[in-house]
Enzyme design. Structure first.
Site, PDB file in Angstrom:
ATOM      1  N   LYS A  22      -8.584 -11.032  23.619  1.00  0.00           N
ATOM      2  CA  LYS A  22      -7.352 -11.563  24.240  1.00  0.00           C
ATOM      3  C   LYS A  22      -7.636 -12.101  25.635  1.00  0.00           C
ATOM      4  O   LYS A  22      -7.256 -13.216  25.984  1.00  0.00           O
ATOM      5  CB  LYS A  22      -6.293 -10.470  24.329  1.00  0.00           C
ATOM      6  CG  LYS A  22      -5.115 -10.809  25.255  1.00  0.00           C
ATOM      7  CD  LYS A  22      -4.110  -9.694  25.340  1.00  0.00           C
ATOM      8  CE  LYS A  22      -4.456  -8.593  26.272  1.00  0.00           C
ATOM      9  NZ  LYS A  22      -4.119  -8.856  27.696  1.00  0.00           N
ATOM     10  N   ASN A  23      -8.310 -11.303  26.454  1.00  0.00           N
ATOM     11  CA  ASN A  23      -8.458 -11.653  27.865  1.00  0.00           C
ATOM     12  C   ASN A  23      -9.438 -12.785  28.112  1.00  0.00           C
ATOM     13  O   ASN A  23      -9.522 -13.312  29.208  1.00  0.00           O
ATOM     14  CB  ASN A  23      -8.819 -10.412  28.680  1.00  0.00           C
ATOM     15  CG  ASN A  23      -7.640  -9.463  28.743  1.00  0.00           C
ATOM     16  OD1 ASN A  23      -6.517  -9.834  28.402  1.00  0.00           O
ATOM     17  ND2 ASN A  23      -7.891  -8.231  29.145  1.00  0.00           N
ATOM     18  N   CYS A 115       4.600  -5.380  37.580  1.00  0.00           N
ATOM     19  CA  CYS A 115       4.412  -5.009  36.157  1.00  0.00           C
ATOM     20  C   CYS A 115       4.330  -3.492  36.099  1.00  0.00           C
ATOM     21  O   CYS A 115       4.115  -2.831  37.119  1.00  0.00           O
ATOM     22  CB  CYS A 115       3.198  -5.742  35.635  1.00  0.00           C
ATOM     23  SG  CYS A 115       1.965  -4.760  34.845  1.00  0.00           S
ATOM     24  N   ARG A 120       0.445  -5.775  41.416  1.00  0.00           N
ATOM     25  CA  ARG A 120      -0.395  -6.899  40.945  1.00  0.00           C
ATOM     26  C   ARG A 120      -0.104  -8.214  41.668  1.00  0.00           C
ATOM     27  O   ARG A 120       0.269  -9.208  41.049  1.00  0.00           O
ATOM     28  CB  ARG A 120      -0.275  -7.049  39.444  1.00  0.00           C
ATOM     29  CG  ARG A 120      -0.659  -5.778  38.692  1.00  0.00           C
ATOM     30  CD  ARG A 120      -0.611  -5.921  37.196  1.00  0.00           C
ATOM     31  NE  ARG A 120      -1.705  -6.687  36.661  1.00  0.00           N
ATOM     32  CZ  ARG A 120      -1.877  -6.899  35.349  1.00  0.00           C
ATOM     33  NH1 ARG A 120      -0.998  -6.428  34.490  1.00  0.00           N
ATOM     34  NH2 ARG A 120      -2.900  -7.596  34.912  1.00  0.00           N
ATOM     35  N   ASP A 303      -8.858  -0.705  31.161  1.00  0.00           N
ATOM     36  CA  ASP A 303      -8.138  -0.968  29.914  1.00  0.00           C
ATOM     37  C   ASP A 303      -8.507   0.003  28.797  1.00  0.00           C
ATOM     38  O   ASP A 303      -7.935  -0.066  27.716  1.00  0.00           O
ATOM     39  CB  ASP A 303      -8.388  -2.412  29.450  1.00  0.00           C
ATOM     40  CG  ASP A 303      -7.815  -3.438  30.412  1.00  0.00           C
ATOM     41  OD1 ASP A 303      -8.170  -4.620  30.301  1.00  0.00           O
ATOM     42  OD2 ASP A 303      -7.032  -3.037  31.291  1.00  0.00           O
ATOM     43  N   ARG A 395       1.284  -7.305  21.849  1.00  0.00           N
ATOM     44  CA  ARG A 395       0.805  -8.258  22.846  1.00  0.00           C
ATOM     45  C   ARG A 395      -0.704  -8.399  22.798  1.00  0.00           C
ATOM     46  O   ARG A 395      -1.255  -9.452  23.088  1.00  0.00           O
ATOM     47  CB  ARG A 395       1.197  -7.800  24.256  1.00  0.00           C
ATOM     48  CG  ARG A 395       2.670  -7.852  24.558  1.00  0.00           C
ATOM     49  CD  ARG A 395       2.882  -7.630  26.035  1.00  0.00           C
ATOM     50  NE  ARG A 395       2.108  -8.626  26.804  1.00  0.00           N
ATOM     51  CZ  ARG A 395       2.219  -8.740  28.123  1.00  0.00           C
ATOM     52  NH1 ARG A 395       3.011  -7.927  28.789  1.00  0.00           N
ATOM     53  NH2 ARG A 395       1.504  -9.648  28.776  1.00  0.00           N
TER      54      ARG A 395
HETATM   55  C1  EPZ Z   1      -7.143  -8.660  34.113  1.00  0.00           C
HETATM   56  O1  EPZ Z   1      -5.906  -8.613  34.833  1.00  0.00           O
HETATM   57  C2  EPZ Z   1      -6.806  -8.257  32.669  1.00  0.00           C
HETATM   58  N1  EPZ Z   1      -5.827  -9.170  32.131  1.00  0.00           N
HETATM   59  C3  EPZ Z   1      -6.244  -6.842  32.658  1.00  0.00           C
HETATM   60  O2  EPZ Z   1      -6.051  -6.444  31.298  1.00  0.00           O
HETATM   61  C4  EPZ Z   1      -7.255  -5.891  33.269  1.00  0.00           C
HETATM   62  O3  EPZ Z   1      -6.697  -4.611  33.360  1.00  0.00           O
HETATM   63  C5  EPZ Z   1      -7.638  -6.380  34.679  1.00  0.00           C
HETATM   64  O4  EPZ Z   1      -8.101  -7.736  34.646  1.00  0.00           O
HETATM   65  C6  EPZ Z   1      -8.736  -5.522  35.301  1.00  0.00           C
HETATM   66  O5  EPZ Z   1      -9.854  -5.478  34.494  1.00  0.00           O
HETATM   67  C7  EPZ Z   1      -6.245 -10.374  31.656  1.00  0.00           C
HETATM   68  O6  EPZ Z   1      -7.400 -10.746  31.693  1.00  0.00           O
HETATM   69  C8  EPZ Z   1      -5.202 -11.262  31.067  1.00  0.00           C
HETATM   70  P1  EPZ Z   1      -7.216  -8.215  38.561  1.00  0.00           P
HETATM   71  P2  EPZ Z   1      -5.800  -9.253  36.311  1.00  0.00           P
HETATM   72  O7  EPZ Z   1      -6.800  -9.451  39.262  1.00  0.00           O
HETATM   73  O8  EPZ Z   1      -6.611 -10.482  36.365  1.00  0.00           O
HETATM   74  C9  EPZ Z   1      -5.426  -6.477  42.657  1.00  0.00           C
HETATM   75  C10 EPZ Z   1      -4.943  -5.560  29.431  1.00  0.00           C
HETATM   76  O9  EPZ Z   1      -4.608  -4.397  29.173  1.00  0.00           O
HETATM   77  N2  EPZ Z   1      -5.228  -7.888  43.076  1.00  0.00           N
HETATM   78  O10 EPZ Z   1      -8.662  -7.988  38.363  1.00  0.00           O
HETATM   79  O11 EPZ Z   1      -4.368  -9.341  36.648  1.00  0.00           O
HETATM   80  C11 EPZ Z   1      -4.469  -6.054  41.522  1.00  0.00           C
HETATM   81  O12 EPZ Z   1      -3.235  -5.670  41.999  1.00  0.00           O
HETATM   82  C12 EPZ Z   1      -4.731  -6.129  30.846  1.00  0.00           C
HETATM   83  O13 EPZ Z   1      -5.461  -6.346  28.602  1.00  0.00           O
HETATM   84  C13 EPZ Z   1      -4.738  -8.156  44.342  1.00  0.00           C
HETATM   85  O14 EPZ Z   1      -4.457  -7.242  45.113  1.00  0.00           O
HETATM   86  O15 EPZ Z   1      -6.471  -8.085  37.161  1.00  0.00           O
HETATM   87  C14 EPZ Z   1      -5.217  -4.926  40.855  1.00  0.00           C
HETATM   88  O16 EPZ Z   1      -4.944  -3.735  41.497  1.00  0.00           O
HETATM   89  C15 EPZ Z   1      -3.955  -5.209  31.721  1.00  0.00           C
HETATM   90  N3  EPZ Z   1      -4.578  -9.453  44.702  1.00  0.00           N
HETATM   91  C16 EPZ Z   1      -6.669  -5.331  41.041  1.00  0.00           C
HETATM   92  O17 EPZ Z   1      -6.699  -6.331  42.065  1.00  0.00           O
HETATM   93  C17 EPZ Z   1      -4.893 -10.512  43.874  1.00  0.00           C
HETATM   94  O18 EPZ Z   1      -4.722 -11.680  44.246  1.00  0.00           O
HETATM   95  C18 EPZ Z   1      -7.344  -5.901  39.799  1.00  0.00           C
HETATM   96  O19 EPZ Z   1      -6.566  -6.969  39.334  1.00  0.00           O
HETATM   97  C19 EPZ Z   1      -5.385 -10.212  42.584  1.00  0.00           C
HETATM   98  C20 EPZ Z   1      -5.559  -8.895  42.205  1.00  0.00           C
END
Ligand code: EPZ
Length: 416
Positions: A22-23, A115, A120, A303, A395
């Site tokens: 998916k991701n 969320c 996030r 995850d 999802r």
């Molecule tokens: C991706 O989300 C995945 N989703 C998530 O999978 C996964 O949990 C996550 O990466 C971490 O591995 C998809 O790929 C669609 P991040 P993403 O930006 O990109 C903070 C699932 O279950 N952050 O790496 O949204 C954020 O709040 C889903 O399949 C900022 O602070 O994750 C978080 O605490 C859930 N500012 C951390 O970084 C930013 O601009 C990691 O988020 C961006 C992120």
């Protein structure tokens, strides 16, 4: 309301195959916005999030044909506006910002909002696009971005954000000059996106390492790519085998990207044999407590946290789970406790004291991976567990209950 009914207590046996990731598929679908022509993406899983992304791209003007083999024609993009109605249902929608801005010089994309698992924010995406020359205003919950031509920049991320790295990498493909992303995320799905972009003529190096370099080009050709298998779905299916003291093989497994998960399952006491793209797991039901900390790749994936927690509720002793990626990813704890688990949460740690037996209960899914953890617990519980709000499950899992049925589980979908 549609629910899943799991009658627990059967050891699972047999072989199933993992679906496409998916991701990875979601990010690669947004990358098709970078250039016109017919893109071909195969191995796309049949999931609700994929349908949402399809709806968003069609809203922008992309013509999409096919089921798991997608042909996406992004020649006639006539809208550069991603509405709240679509973005609020799926955060990955925010990944259209980079490609639209890089190709069309302007875009209006709804902020994703909060969320269940955390605030996030997308501040790092925005900061990077500003460093690449974009003029960005946030008004009425929307990001308005304008930039005649993006230029390369050195981007040092505060933390290795997956979505941020993907959004920047896509935009940088068409930017003027070289972009270097430091402290970049190293998740395998990012390397899969880079591979897809390279199939289109992008000049990307360093994906999978903490530093990614992208040399911008004038234009790209259509993407031709097969999505990598889903390491999180594969890990979930392996835990289904372990939690039922079964013997399960998962084929089409991205073994090379599952190091942390497989190692943890061995530590718990499961016999884990990986060969080629298959992983076989056997458990005699004797599970050892462990300590685990989630962290960005190659660390233990956040995850997989909820699914591993379900397994550890039956360990012979006390386990410690520390969640460092998301600030609110223990909502499943209360539901597992309803099934007789003993879990205490203190700040970012869950202390799981193993019990001999879980009991069936009516439980509610709160997010995608939490829903999987409740189904796993139901497979081991005495009696019939009823899991509601399974739209969360759909999802990100392709027909999970059918795959579990194939392994011998007594599980079905129905109305309550
Ligand atoms: C991706 O989300 C995945 N989703 C998530 O999978 C996964 O949990 C996550 O990466 C971490 O591995 C998809 O790929 C669609 P991040 P993403 O930006 O990109 C903070 C699932 O279950 N952050 O790496 O949204 C954020 O709040 C889903 O399949 C900022 O602070 O994750 C978080 O605490 C859930 N500012 C951390 O970084 C930013 O601009 C990691 O988020 C961006 C992120």
């Amino acid at each position: 309301m549609e629910c899943i009914f799991v009658n627990g207590g059967r050891a699972l046996n047999g072989t199933v195959a993992a679906s496409g990731a998916k991701n990875s598929a979601l990010a690669i679908m947004t990358a098709t916005l970078l250039c016109g022509g017919k893109h071909r993406i195969s191995g796309v899983p049949d999931l609700r999030d994929i349908s949402t992304m399809k709806r968003l791209l069609e809203h922008l003007g992309v013509q999409i044909k096919g089921e798991s083999e997608f042909e996406l024609d992004a020649t006639h993009i006539d809208i550069v506006d991603a509405p709240y109605e679509l973005v609020k249902t799926m955060r990955a929608s925010f990944l259209v910002l980079g490609p639209l801005l890089a190709r069309f010089g302007n875009a209006r994309v709804s902020l994703p909002g909060g969320c269940a698992i955390g605030l996030r924010p997308v501040d790092m995406h925005i900061k990077a696009f500003e460093a690449m020359g974009a003029d960005i205003k946030i008004e009425n919950g929307y990001v308005h971005a304008v930039c005649e031509r993006m230029h390369g920049a050195r981007i040092l991320l505060d933390m290795p954000t997956v979505g941020g790295t993907e959004n920047i990498m896509m935009a940088a493909c068409l930017a003027d000059g070289v972009t270097v992303i430091e402290n970049a995320a190293r998740e395998p799905e990012i390397s899969d996106l880079a591979l897809a972009l390279r199939s289109a003529g992008a000049r990307i190096t360093g994906d999978g390492s903490g530093t990614i370099t992208i040399e911008g080009v004038k234009e790209l050709a259509p993407i031709v790519h097969t999505v990598m298998p889903d390491r999180i779905e594969a890990g979930t299916l392996l835990i289904a085998g372990a939690i039922t003291a079964g013997d399960v093989t998962v084929d089409n497994c991205p073994v090379e990207y599952m190091g942390a998960t497989l190692e943890k399952l061995r530590e718990v006491g499961c016999v884990v044999d990986a060969s080629g793209d298959s992983v076989r797991i056997c458990s005699n039901g004797s599970l050892q407590p462990v300590e685990v900390t989630t962290s960005p790749y190659p660390g233990f994936p956040t995850d997989m946290q909820a699914q591993l927690m379900s397994l550890l509720t039956l360990a012979e002793g006390t386990s410690l789970i520390r969640e460092t990626v998301f600030e609110n990813r223990f909502i499943h704890v209360a539901e597992l406790d309803r099934m007789g688990a003993h879990i205490r949460v203190e700040r970012d740690c869950a202390i799981v004291t193993g019990v001999a037996q879980l009991e069936a209960a009516r439980v509610m899914a709160s997010d995608l991976r939490a829903s999987a953890s409740l189904i796993l617990a139901g497979l081991a519980a005495r009696g019939t567990t009823v899991v509601s709000r399974i739209y969360h499950l759909d999802r990100g899992y392709e027909a999970l209950e059918k795959k579990l049925q194939h392994l011998g589980a007594d599980i079905r979908r129905g109305q309550e």
